[in-house]
Design a protein around this motif. Structure first.
Motif, PDB file in Angstrom:
ATOM      1  N   THR A  69      28.373   2.762  -4.651  1.00 56.92           N
ATOM      2  CA  THR A  69      28.842   2.580  -6.220  1.00 56.92           C
ATOM      3  C   THR A  69      29.391   3.786  -6.682  1.00 56.92           C
ATOM      4  O   THR A  69      29.386   5.181  -6.271  1.00 56.92           O
ATOM      5  CB  THR A  69      27.435   2.583  -6.870  1.00 56.92           C
ATOM      6  N   PRO A  70      30.176   3.862  -7.692  1.00 59.90           N
ATOM      7  CA  PRO A  70      31.107   4.793  -8.176  1.00 59.90           C
ATOM      8  C   PRO A  70      30.343   6.068  -9.010  1.00 59.90           C
ATOM      9  O   PRO A  70      30.716   7.050  -9.132  1.00 59.90           O
ATOM     10  CB  PRO A  70      32.032   4.252  -8.797  1.00 59.90           C
ATOM     11  N   SER A  71      29.067   5.532  -9.542  1.00 58.23           N
ATOM     12  CA  SER A  71      28.106   6.441 -10.292  1.00 58.23           C
ATOM     13  C   SER A  71      26.777   5.953  -9.744  1.00 58.23           C
ATOM     14  O   SER A  71      26.453   4.883  -9.130  1.00 58.23           O
ATOM     15  CB  SER A  71      28.618   6.356 -11.422  1.00 58.23           C
ATOM     16  N   GLY A  72      25.888   6.629 -10.518  1.00 57.28           N
ATOM     17  CA  GLY A  72      24.574   6.373 -10.505  1.00 57.28           C
ATOM     18  C   GLY A  72      23.883   6.773  -9.203  1.00 57.28           C
ATOM     19  O   GLY A  72      24.213   7.868  -8.629  1.00 57.28           O
ATOM     20  N   SER A  73      22.802   5.919  -8.659  1.00 59.04           N
ATOM     21  CA  SER A  73      21.930   6.489  -7.552  1.00 59.04           C
ATOM     22  C   SER A  73      22.725   6.354  -6.372  1.00 59.04           C
ATOM     23  O   SER A  73      22.502   6.799  -5.255  1.00 59.04           O
ATOM     24  CB  SER A  73      20.692   5.769  -7.568  1.00 59.04           C
ATOM     25  N   GLY A  74      23.505   5.316  -6.508  1.00 57.03           N
ATOM     26  CA  GLY A  74      24.426   4.723  -4.941  1.00 57.03           C
ATOM     27  C   GLY A  74      23.436   3.804  -4.478  1.00 57.03           C
ATOM     28  O   GLY A  74      22.382   3.620  -4.990  1.00 57.03           O
ATOM     29  N   LEU A  75      23.936   3.046  -3.427  1.00 54.14           N
ATOM     30  CA  LEU A  75      23.115   2.126  -2.764  1.00 54.14           C
ATOM     31  C   LEU A  75      21.705   2.759  -2.101  1.00 54.14           C
ATOM     32  O   LEU A  75      21.812   3.635  -1.674  1.00 54.14           O
ATOM     33  CB  LEU A  75      23.936   1.253  -1.758  1.00 54.14           C
ATOM     34  N   TRP A  76      20.541   1.840  -2.181  1.00 60.41           N
ATOM     35  CA  TRP A  76      19.477   2.452  -1.820  1.00 60.41           C
ATOM     36  C   TRP A  76      18.473   1.659  -0.633  1.00 60.41           C
ATOM     37  O   TRP A  76      18.494   2.004   0.231  1.00 60.41           O
ATOM     38  CB  TRP A  76      18.572   2.394  -3.190  1.00 60.41           C
ATOM     39  N   HIS A  77      18.263   0.319  -0.949  1.00 62.41           N
ATOM     40  CA  HIS A  77      17.910  -0.336  -0.135  1.00 62.41           C
ATOM     41  C   HIS A  77      18.948  -1.337   0.591  1.00 62.41           C
ATOM     42  O   HIS A  77      19.637  -2.104  -0.420  1.00 62.41           O
ATOM     43  CB  HIS A  77      16.524  -1.328  -0.540  1.00 62.41           C
ATOM     44  N   LYS A 106      15.426  -4.908 -14.073  1.00 58.61           N
ATOM     45  CA  LYS A 106      14.315  -3.826 -14.736  1.00 58.61           C
ATOM     46  C   LYS A 106      13.895  -2.768 -13.866  1.00 58.61           C
ATOM     47  O   LYS A 106      13.173  -2.907 -12.743  1.00 58.61           O
ATOM     48  CB  LYS A 106      13.160  -4.686 -15.081  1.00 58.61           C
ATOM     49  N   PRO A 107      14.589  -1.504 -14.229  1.00 63.45           N
ATOM     50  CA  PRO A 107      13.917  -0.062 -13.405  1.00 63.45           C
ATOM     51  C   PRO A 107      12.301  -0.213 -13.596  1.00 63.45           C
ATOM     52  O   PRO A 107      11.932   0.775 -13.050  1.00 63.45           O
ATOM     53  CB  PRO A 107      14.744   0.808 -14.224  1.00 63.45           C
ATOM     54  N   THR A 108      11.863  -0.686 -14.684  1.00 60.49           N
ATOM     55  CA  THR A 108      10.389  -0.635 -14.682  1.00 60.49           C
ATOM     56  C   THR A 108       9.709  -1.247 -13.847  1.00 60.49           C
ATOM     57  O   THR A 108       8.501  -1.347 -14.089  1.00 60.49           O
ATOM     58  CB  THR A 108      10.055  -0.926 -16.370  1.00 60.49           C
ATOM     59  N   ALA A 109      10.301  -2.317 -13.240  1.00 57.77           N
ATOM     60  CA  ALA A 109       9.511  -3.027 -12.233  1.00 57.77           C
ATOM     61  C   ALA A 109       8.577  -2.306 -11.475  1.00 57.77           C
ATOM     62  O   ALA A 109       8.700  -1.277 -10.981  1.00 57.77           O
ATOM     63  CB  ALA A 109      10.496  -4.056 -11.529  1.00 57.77           C
ATOM     64  N   THR A 110       7.373  -3.205 -10.821  1.00 60.16           N
ATOM     65  CA  THR A 110       6.476  -2.364 -10.068  1.00 60.16           C
ATOM     66  C   THR A 110       7.036  -1.975  -8.573  1.00 60.16           C
ATOM     67  O   THR A 110       6.534  -1.316  -7.919  1.00 60.16           O
ATOM     68  CB  THR A 110       5.183  -3.303  -9.917  1.00 60.16           C
ATOM     69  N   ASP A 111       7.957  -2.768  -8.297  1.00 58.92           N
ATOM     70  CA  ASP A 111       8.632  -2.274  -7.034  1.00 58.92           C
ATOM     71  C   ASP A 111      10.340  -2.658  -7.080  1.00 58.92           C
ATOM     72  O   ASP A 111      10.720  -2.683  -8.053  1.00 58.92           O
ATOM     73  CB  ASP A 111       7.970  -3.219  -5.731  1.00 58.92           C
ATOM     74  N   HIS A 112      10.857  -2.384  -5.779  1.00 58.01           N
ATOM     75  CA  HIS A 112      12.240  -2.333  -5.880  1.00 58.01           C
ATOM     76  C   HIS A 112      12.899  -3.780  -5.469  1.00 58.01           C
ATOM     77  O   HIS A 112      12.148  -4.568  -4.914  1.00 58.01           O
ATOM     78  CB  HIS A 112      12.941  -1.338  -4.742  1.00 58.01           C
ATOM     79  N   PRO A 113      14.093  -4.047  -5.524  1.00 55.68           N
ATOM     80  CA  PRO A 113      14.601  -5.430  -5.117  1.00 55.68           C
ATOM     81  C   PRO A 113      14.525  -5.902  -3.727  1.00 55.68           C
ATOM     82  O   PRO A 113      14.227  -7.036  -3.165  1.00 55.68           O
ATOM     83  CB  PRO A 113      15.908  -5.693  -5.829  1.00 55.68           C
ATOM     84  N   HIS A 114      14.739  -4.780  -2.718  1.00 58.48           N
ATOM     85  CA  HIS A 114      14.820  -5.058  -1.545  1.00 58.48           C
ATOM     86  C   HIS A 114      15.243  -6.309  -1.154  1.00 58.48           C
ATOM     87  O   HIS A 114      14.963  -7.188  -0.431  1.00 58.48           O
ATOM     88  CB  HIS A 114      13.321  -5.146  -0.767  1.00 58.48           C
ATOM     89  N   PRO A 115      16.786  -6.355  -1.244  1.00 59.13           N
ATOM     90  CA  PRO A 115      17.530  -7.400  -0.873  1.00 59.13           C
ATOM     91  C   PRO A 115      17.575  -7.647   0.794  1.00 59.13           C
ATOM     92  O   PRO A 115      17.690  -6.931   1.393  1.00 59.13           O
ATOM     93  CB  PRO A 115      18.927  -7.131  -1.216  1.00 59.13           C
TER      94      PRO A 115
END
Length: 446
Positions: free
Chosen positions: A353-361, A398-407
């Motif tokens: 990603t051009p900004s932000g955290s970058g790719l995570w899961h 939603k960043p407030t979700a109890t967990d991450h999307p984990h695609p």
């Protein structure tokens, strides 16, 4: 009065038993929702705030017939459920609870799990259990459920002294399960010159020793695989290559050397991707018979620049900012979704990603066409591995979700499963959601 209390206690016990029964059915909650930003049509297979969670992205999500997705939910606490992708029907598929990872077979309608047969007690023996899903679905649909033992078979016992954990994975041949152990048994199998690793990072995790063992699901026999001087996590297999195991040094964040691989006979132990101190490697997942996807994080500001990489902080959305993690995870060096070849050991970064955290899961399709990742904003990005084109498929989970999307990709590479809080009024409770790969992308020729 005592008789009344006793009668009420029996009623409560019977009610709880009924609530815990295997094969119990729930009405469809299937709902099609248009992503308000990207326009992607999202299929929510669950849509009420019952606290749903998908299986981790290192493991299969779909049953071998391609019709059902297995998940966990507050609808039946500490039990596994399955939802039919076409009808939306939901069925409880275990009874008696489980611990750790749910393992779906790819070649048969079987589910494997680890269970504490005495959940009120700690430190006892554990069971590895096989569930006959085909029989559960058929009998549940017919309304002719039998006792749980009809569908659940104890493959074998894991003795308490092994201090086994719930990290577990089913071999490509589907005859053996690998699982994590710790304590004296792991120490006994360490190389004589091995130096035990201490805890690493602000979460005070990662200390060794730990080990891997296997159980034959036919006869329950146990076999030792390997010991390492650090804490093991995220045990997974190569589902195309029998005996190939991938695991990580688990610290709860950055590891000195995150990714590892070993064969089932204990040979070939090595770092999967040898990382530098400035690299924050995480969330490895086997995606093809020769490849593992990894995230090389770019989520921390470069010291002295005054620039914040992840933007405005959101509680729970921007982890790993503590200084104790060391000089890693910034974009001063290359970051992004990396793919490591298990045979040649080459690694290539295919997107960021051009900004932000970058790719995570991160994850990828088994045919090698696509890769996918989420970020701290819970947005989902699709990457065409041939052209390197990247597309935001969906956002607003939603960043407030109890967990991450984990695609995680479907076996045929046409759909992606995530868990999402998009529909939740409390901005936390999650649901099971399917995102299609765009039809125009599926039609591409190379």
């Amino acid at each position: 009065m005592k008789k009344l209390i006793a009668a009420l206690s029996i009623c409560v016990a019977l009610a709880l038993t009924t609530q815990a029964q295997i094969g119990r059915r729930f009405p469809s909650e299937k709902k099609i929702v248009k992503d308000p930003v990207t326009g992607t049509m999202l299929t929510f297979l669950t849509s009420t705030p019952a606290g749903d969670a998908k299986i981790y992205q290192t493991h299969p999500q779909w049953t071998s017939d391609g019709q059902w997705l297995v998940f966990r939910s507050g609808r039946a606490r500490n039990e596994a459920l399955a939802v039919n992708e076409k009808t939306g029907d939901i069925v409880q598929v275990t009874e008696g609870g489980y611990t750790g990872m749910l393992n779906l077979a790819r070649k048969s309608m079987k589910l494997y799990l680890m269970r504490n047969p005495n959940p009120g007690a700690r430190g006892g023996d554990l069971q590895i259990v096989e569930v006959d899903l085909a029989k559960v679905f058929a009998n549940s649909k017919a309304g002719k459920m039998q006792p749980a033992a009809t569908y659940q078979r104890v493959c074998g016992i894991v003795p308490a002294n092994l201090r086994a954990g719930g990290d577990m994975a089913l071999d490509a041949n589907e005859d053996v399960l690998y699982f994590r152990i710790a304590g004296p048994e792991a120490a006994k199998h360490l190389a004589p010159d091995a130096k035990l690793e201490p805890a690493f990072g602000p979460r005070h995790m990662g200390a060794g020793p730990a080990g891997l063992m296997s159980m034959n699901v036919k006869d329950g026999s146990l076999k030792y695989v390997v010991s390492v001087p650090f804490q093991i996590g995220h045990v997974q297999v190569n589902p195309w290559v029998p005996g190939e195991i991938i695991f990580c040094w688990e610290t709860g964040g950055k590891s000195p050397q995150r990714t590892w691989t070993v064969m089932a006979d204990g040979t070939g132990l090595r770092p999967l991707y040898p990382e530098a101190p400035y690299e924050w490697v995480t969330h490895e997942a086997v995606i093809t018979k020769d490849e593992v996807a990894i995230a090389i994080m770019g989520h921390r500001p470069i010291p002295g620049t005054g620039k914040t990489t992840v933007g405005t902080p959101v509680a729970g959305a921007n982890p790993g900012q503590e200084a104790d993690w060391g000089p890693s995870g910034t974009r001063e060096k290359p970051t992004g979704l990396g793919i490591v070849n298990l045979r040649t050991r080459e690694m290539v970064i295919i997107g960021q990603t051009p900004s932000g955290s970058g790719l995570w899961h991160v994850n990828g399709s088994g045919d090698g066409r696509w890769a996918v990742g989420d970020d701290f904003s819970r947005s989902i990005y699709l990457i065409d591995r041939h052209t390197r084109e990247m597309l935001m498929l969906s956002t607003g989970h939603k960043p407030t979700a109890t967990d991450h999307p984990h695609p995680t990709f479907s076996p045929d590479g046409t759909r992606i499963e995530i868990e999402s809080a998009m529909l939740s009024a409390d901005n936390k409770s999650m649901n099971i959601c399917i995102i299609p790969v765009p039809e125009s992308w599926l039609k591409r020729k190379y």
